[in-house]
Design an enzyme around this catalytic site. Structure first.
Site, PDB file in Angstrom:
ATOM      1  N   GLY A   1       0.688  -1.116   0.087  1.00 55.03           N
ATOM      2  CA  GLY A   1      -0.101   0.104  -0.140  1.00 55.03           C
ATOM      3  C   GLY A   1       0.888   1.204   0.031  1.00 55.03           C
ATOM      4  NE  ARG A   2      -1.921   4.653   3.261  1.00 49.41           N
ATOM      5  CZ  ARG A   2      -3.068   4.748   3.900  1.00 49.41           C
ATOM      6  NH1 ARG A   2      -3.954   5.206   3.409  1.00 49.41           N
ATOM      7  NH2 ARG A   2      -3.388   3.663   5.024  1.00 49.41           N
ATOM      8  CB  ILE A   3       4.173   2.031   4.541  1.00 51.88           C
ATOM      9  CG1 ILE A   3       3.597   2.930   5.255  1.00 51.88           C
ATOM     10  CG2 ILE A   3       5.578   1.680   4.972  1.00 51.88           C
ATOM     11  CD1 ILE A   3       3.461   2.638   6.499  1.00 51.88           C
TER      12      ILE A   3
ATOM     13  NE  ARG B   1      -7.618  -7.048   1.514  1.00 55.09           N
ATOM     14  CZ  ARG B   1      -8.301  -5.973   2.452  1.00 55.09           C
ATOM     15  NH1 ARG B   1      -9.394  -6.367   3.527  1.00 55.09           N
ATOM     16  NH2 ARG B   1      -7.750  -4.746   2.547  1.00 55.09           N
TER      17      ARG B   1
ATOM     18  NE  ARG C   1      -0.914  -1.837  14.498  1.00 52.49           N
ATOM     19  CZ  ARG C   1      -0.164  -0.736  14.009  1.00 52.49           C
ATOM     20  NH1 ARG C   1       0.948  -0.944  13.735  1.00 52.49           N
ATOM     21  NH2 ARG C   1      -0.978   0.623  14.468  1.00 52.49           N
TER      22      ARG C   1
ATOM     23  CG  ASP D   1       9.615  -1.248  14.024  1.00 53.60           C
ATOM     24  OD1 ASP D   1      10.258  -1.025  14.902  1.00 53.60           O
ATOM     25  OD2 ASP D   1       8.672  -0.537  13.582  1.00 53.60           O
TER      26      ASP D   1
ATOM     27  CD  GLU E   1       4.373  -3.730  19.173  1.00 53.71           C
ATOM     28  OE1 GLU E   1       4.076  -2.250  19.381  1.00 53.71           O
ATOM     29  OE2 GLU E   1       4.644  -4.051  17.967  1.00 53.71           O
TER      30      GLU E   1
ATOM     31  CG  HIS F   1       5.763  -0.066  16.879  1.00 57.60           C
ATOM     32  ND1 HIS F   1       4.482  -0.937  17.077  1.00 57.60           N
ATOM     33  CD2 HIS F   1       5.622   0.612  16.017  1.00 57.60           C
ATOM     34  CE1 HIS F   1       3.866  -0.223  16.372  1.00 57.60           C
ATOM     35  NE2 HIS F   1       4.204   0.524  15.565  1.00 57.60           N
TER      36      HIS F   1
HETATM   37  P1  NAP Z   1      -2.218   0.682   3.236  1.00 53.81           P
HETATM   38  O1  NAP Z   1      -1.895   1.768   2.151  1.00 53.81           O
HETATM   39  O2  NAP Z   1      -3.733   0.554   3.616  1.00 53.81           O
HETATM   40  O3  NAP Z   1      -1.663  -0.687   2.839  1.00 53.81           O
HETATM   41  C1  NAP Z   1      -1.557  -1.809   3.377  1.00 53.81           C
HETATM   42  C2  NAP Z   1      -2.193  -2.826   2.195  1.00 53.81           C
HETATM   43  O4  NAP Z   1      -2.275  -4.386   2.897  1.00 53.81           O
HETATM   44  C3  NAP Z   1      -3.110  -2.800   1.512  1.00 53.81           C
HETATM   45  O5  NAP Z   1      -2.543  -2.084  -0.100  1.00 53.81           O
HETATM   46  C4  NAP Z   1      -4.052  -3.818   1.208  1.00 53.81           C
HETATM   47  O6  NAP Z   1      -4.384  -4.054  -0.064  1.00 53.81           O
HETATM   48  C5  NAP Z   1      -3.109  -4.838   1.848  1.00 53.81           C
HETATM   49  N1  NAP Z   1      -3.915  -5.706   2.655  1.00 53.81           N
HETATM   50  C6  NAP Z   1      -4.742  -5.431   3.747  1.00 53.81           C
HETATM   51  N2  NAP Z   1      -5.496  -6.566   4.300  1.00 53.81           N
HETATM   52  C7  NAP Z   1      -4.998  -7.500   3.645  1.00 53.81           C
HETATM   53  C8  NAP Z   1      -5.413  -8.799   3.796  1.00 53.81           C
HETATM   54  N3  NAP Z   1      -6.091  -9.414   4.535  1.00 53.81           N
HETATM   55  N4  NAP Z   1      -4.581  -9.622   2.779  1.00 53.81           N
HETATM   56  C9  NAP Z   1      -3.744  -9.422   1.878  1.00 53.81           C
HETATM   57  N5  NAP Z   1      -3.591  -8.121   1.834  1.00 53.81           N
HETATM   58  C10 NAP Z   1      -4.035  -7.099   2.434  1.00 53.81           C
HETATM   59  O7  NAP Z   1      -1.692   0.985   4.741  1.00 53.81           O
HETATM   60  P2  NAP Z   1      -0.059   1.641   4.846  1.00 53.81           P
HETATM   61  O8  NAP Z   1      -0.187   3.035   5.345  1.00 53.81           O
HETATM   62  O9  NAP Z   1       0.907   1.065   4.103  1.00 53.81           O
HETATM   63  O10 NAP Z   1       0.223   1.090   6.542  1.00 53.81           O
HETATM   64  C11 NAP Z   1       0.197  -0.530   6.568  1.00 53.81           C
HETATM   65  C12 NAP Z   1       0.462  -1.062   8.134  1.00 53.81           C
HETATM   66  O11 NAP Z   1       1.633  -0.698   8.363  1.00 53.81           O
HETATM   67  C13 NAP Z   1      -0.627  -0.143   9.293  1.00 53.81           C
HETATM   68  O12 NAP Z   1      -1.881  -0.727   9.004  1.00 53.81           O
HETATM   69  C14 NAP Z   1       0.152  -0.368  10.418  1.00 53.81           C
HETATM   70  O13 NAP Z   1      -0.256  -1.469  10.814  1.00 53.81           O
HETATM   71  C15 NAP Z   1       1.548  -0.467   9.784  1.00 53.81           C
HETATM   72  N6  NAP Z   1       2.317   0.662  10.309  1.00 53.81           N
HETATM   73  C16 NAP Z   1       3.432   0.076  11.092  1.00 53.81           C
HETATM   74  C17 NAP Z   1       4.241   1.093  11.645  1.00 53.81           C
HETATM   75  C18 NAP Z   1       5.480   0.955  12.587  1.00 53.81           C
HETATM   76  O14 NAP Z   1       6.075   1.751  13.170  1.00 53.81           O
HETATM   77  N7  NAP Z   1       6.120  -0.182  12.317  1.00 53.81           N
HETATM   78  C19 NAP Z   1       4.173   2.632  11.247  1.00 53.81           C
HETATM   79  C20 NAP Z   1       2.935   2.741  10.436  1.00 53.81           C
HETATM   80  C21 NAP Z   1       2.065   1.666  10.014  1.00 53.81           C
HETATM   81  P3  NAP Z   1      -5.756  -4.860  -0.635  1.00 53.81           P
HETATM   82  O15 NAP Z   1      -6.557  -3.785   0.215  1.00 53.81           O
HETATM   83  O16 NAP Z   1      -5.753  -4.675  -2.042  1.00 53.81           O
HETATM   84  O17 NAP Z   1      -5.613  -6.125   0.059  1.00 53.81           O
HETATM   85  C1  8YV Z   2       2.354   4.219  15.735  1.00 47.61           C
HETATM   86  C2  8YV Z   2       2.043   2.928  13.798  1.00 47.61           C
HETATM   87  O1  8YV Z   2       1.584   5.185  15.625  1.00 47.61           O
HETATM   88  O2  8YV Z   2       0.748   4.560  12.585  1.00 47.61           O
HETATM   89  C3  8YV Z   2       0.894   3.321  13.076  1.00 47.61           C
HETATM   90  O3  8YV Z   2      -0.076   2.444  12.470  1.00 47.61           O
HETATM   91  O4  8YV Z   2       1.975   1.646  14.124  1.00 47.61           O
HETATM   92  C4  8YV Z   2       2.899   3.910  14.298  1.00 47.61           C
HETATM   93  O5  8YV Z   2       2.997   4.959  13.739  1.00 47.61           O
HETATM   94  C5  8YV Z   2       3.369   4.660  16.326  1.00 47.61           C
HETATM   95  O6  8YV Z   2       4.333   3.331  16.837  1.00 47.61           O
HETATM   96  C6  8YV Z   2       3.122   5.064  17.900  1.00 47.61           C
HETATM   97  O7  8YV Z   2       3.571   4.436  19.076  1.00 47.61           O
END
Ligand code: NAP
Ligand code: 8YV
Length: 316
Positions: free
Chosen positions: A154-156, A176, A233, A257, A262, A280
């Site tokens: 997705g975005r990230i 998906r 996640r 991460d 957690e 994280h």
């Molecule tokens: P996003 O743009 O919504 O990207 C997530 C992708 O996952 C989508 O393209 C979606 O595609 C796919 N997806 C969702 N459910 C699915 C499933 N059941 N099976 C297969 N693919 C699936 O979100 P993002 O902004 O990139 O962020 C993604 C995630 O990163 C967040 O939800 C968060 O949990 C995590 N995150 C972690 C950190 C950190 O600090 N480590 C920071 C920010 C975010 P489809 O809809 O086409 O399936």
């Molecule tokens: C948290 C994240 O917000 O945006 C998310 O989904 O997992 C992170 O950016 C951050 O870890 C705050 O603790």
């Protein structure tokens, strides 16, 4: 001068943002109260409070019982802390903070890819412990011509691809459904993606749909030279399967991460030196956290001034 609007702050998500919200709203701090005090506050705010701010990864279910609540502004992009069924039934719109954190999280994903493939953390220890004096450090592996498989493009994930291209990596992904604007290979399951890549990077959101999606079968398919990276996640990975895969040599290493519970990290992972463990910190730069906080505040300001939300989100 009219009274400042009332704002319920559910948890202590970011001190600087909360300080800014204090200046604009009559704020009430839910997390500081006992269970009975929380119920008292919700009763007191009934009919007076239409907005709340919360972390996106955790909330407090008591908020869904505040009948006058209309908007829940979340700090973070992954909204697995929100119960969308209850929010929807109660007429509460939800916002999150997409995009402003893409760069920081993608940077950290690249750091984990390099740290695992070049064994950076152990190399640092090697020098500090004087072991270099006794002989050279073992070789790592190159990135050029290897395939990075992104689970959840997705975005990230797209920001990661953008950064990873100059390393000469190839790419593949699983979502998906396939995306129209992506030219590299799509695989219809996480297992097939794992089979076709050298580094499997999990960027999946949390929530019931992705719970334990990276299981032993997926990790086994990645293979004994494969590296698993998780910046999505923790709940989307079966952590005991990951421990087993690492222990049995089904995969070569991991860079993590995020974790299932957690801030607890399984003791087995703590003991493994082929695993890089981060607390994280994907979005944890001062600039990014400030931008996330600004988007929370901008959503609230926009809602109070025009009834419009900037980044409404309708589910995981
Ligand atoms: P996003 O743009 O919504 O990207 C997530 C992708 O996952 C989508 O393209 C979606 O595609 C796919 N997806 C969702 N459910 C699915 C499933 N059941 N099976 C297969 N693919 C699936 O979100 P993002 O902004 O990139 O962020 C993604 C995630 O990163 C967040 O939800 C968060 O949990 C995590 N995150 C972690 C950190 C950190 O600090 N480590 C920071 C920010 C975010 P489809 O809809 O086409 O399936
Ligand atoms: C948290 C994240 O917000 O945006 C998310 O989904 O997992 C992170 O950016 C951050 O870890 C705050 O603790």
């Amino acid at each position: 001068m009219p009274d400042k609007p009332v704002l319920l702050i559910v948890n202590n998500f970011h001190a600087d943002t909360i300080a800014k919200l204090d200046a604009r709203y009559q704020t009430h701090r839910l997390w500081m109260l006992s269970a009975s005090e929380k119920r008292g506050l919700i009763n007191q705010l009934e009919g007076k409070c239409e907005a709340a701010a919360s972390a996106s990864w955790i909330c407090d279910e008591i908020v869904y019982g505040l009948g006058s609540l209309r908007v829940l502004a979340c700090f973070g992009v992954g909204v697995d802390g929100v119960d969308f069924d209850r929010a929807g039934a109660a007429g509460i719109a939800v916002t999150n903070t997409p995009d402003v954190l893409n760069d920081a999280v993608a940077d950290l994903a690249i750091a984990l890819i390099l740290a695992t493939t070049r064994n950076i953390v152990n190399a640092d220890r090697y020098v500090r412990e004087g072991r270099w004096l006794r002989g050279p450090f073992p070789f790592g592996s190159s990135l050029a011509d290897r395939t990075l498989g992104i689970l959840g493009l997705g975005r990230i994930g797209s920001a990661i691809v953008h950064r990873a291209e100059p390393f000469g990596l190839r790419f593949a992904y699983h979502n998906r459904r396939p995306k129209d604007d992506i030219s590299f290979p799509y695989f219809a399951s996480a297992r097939e993606l794992a089979e076709h890549c050298d580094i499997l990077l999990n960027m999946l959101p949390g929530g019931p749909q992705t719970l334990g999606m990276v299981d032993l079968e997926v990790l086994d398919a990645l293979g004994p030279n494969g590296i698993f990276i998780n910046v999505g996640r923790g709940s989307s990975v079966n952590e005991s399967a990951l421990v087993q895969a690492l222990r049995r040599g089904l995969i070569a290493g991991a860079g993590l991460d995020v974790y299932a519970s957690e801030p607890r990290v399984p003791a087995e992972l703590l003991a493994m030196d082929n695993v890089v463990l981060l607390p994280h910190i994907g979005s944890a730069t001062m600039e990014t956290r400030a931008a996330m906080g600004k988007l929370v505040a901008d959503n609230l300001d926009s809602w109070f001034s025009s009834g419009k939300l900037l980044t409404e989100v309708t589910g995981n």
